[in-house]
Design a protein around this motif. Sequence first.
Motif: not given
Length: 278
Positions: A147, A150-151
Motif C-alpha cells: 500500500d 503504490e503511493e
Amino acid sequence: MAKEYIKYVDVTKCDGCRACMVACKNWNDLPAEPEEFQGSLQSHAKVTANTWNVLNFIEHENSKGDLEYLFRHSSCFHCTDAACEKVCPEDAISYTDFGSVVINNDKCVGCGYCVQNCPFDVISLATYKDKNGKEYRKAQKCTMCTDRLEEGMQPACVVTCHPGAMQFGNKEDMLTLAEKRLSEIKEKFPNANIYNPAGVGGTHTIYVLAEKPSVYGLPEKPKVPTSAVIWKDYAQPIGKLMLGATTMAVMAGFVSNKLFNKGGHDHGQDEEGGDSDE
C-alpha cells in the motif's frame, strides 16, 4: 507495468534496535502479541499472523572461538515462484507489479494450505469472530507495505532502519549493491554470502549474511514443494480442461435432449392431429 523491486538486508550493519518491528506494527495496525520469555534478547520466537516482522538474535561462536550475537530481520521473502500462491485453492494469493506477494483477505477461506507449504514458515492464520461470535480464520503475513509502494513510499521497516541495514529499490540496483557489499566484508566474514535462493525463483527480500544460512535458521536450499508444483502447474490446468470438456459434454447432452424431446413432442401432436381429422 511498475518496476520490480527488492528489499535488501545487510545483517552486518544491523544493531538489533527492533525499530523495524515497531514500525511494522504501527503502519499495519497490528495488535500487540505478548509471548512467553524467549530467553536473552529475543522478543518473539518467529513471525506470526499478527507480528509480521521479527528481529532474530542468534548466539554464535565464530571461527576464533569468540561468542558473538548475530541479528537478522525476519519477514516474508516474497518469492518470485511462491509456493503459497501455487497451493491456494481460492486464488487469494497473487503477485504485484512490485514483486510482492499479497493475500486477498476477502477471498481467503483459512484453509491453511499456504501455511503448510511455505518453505520459510512465515505465513500464519489469524483468528477472528463474526457478529454472531463464530470463529473464522484468515492467512496473514508481511505485504512488503504494498500500500505504501503504490503511493511512492518505501516499506515502513526500511524507512525506520537508522543504521542503514535495510534498503529498498530497483531489483538490479539492489543486487549490485549486495554484490559490492559482499566483496567488502569477505575478509572479515569468510563465510559471508548473498541469500537469494534459486529454488523459489529468487526472492524480493534478499540478505547479505555474515555466516551460512543455517546459522541464521534459514534453509540452505529452499524450494517450492513438489506437491505444490504438481497441483498448480499440472493438476489445476488439466482439471480445468477436464471441467471444460465435461461442461461441453453436459451442454451438448442438454441441447440434444431438448431437440430430441421437441421432435418427439411434435410427432405426437401430428399424430393427435391426424386422429382428429379422421
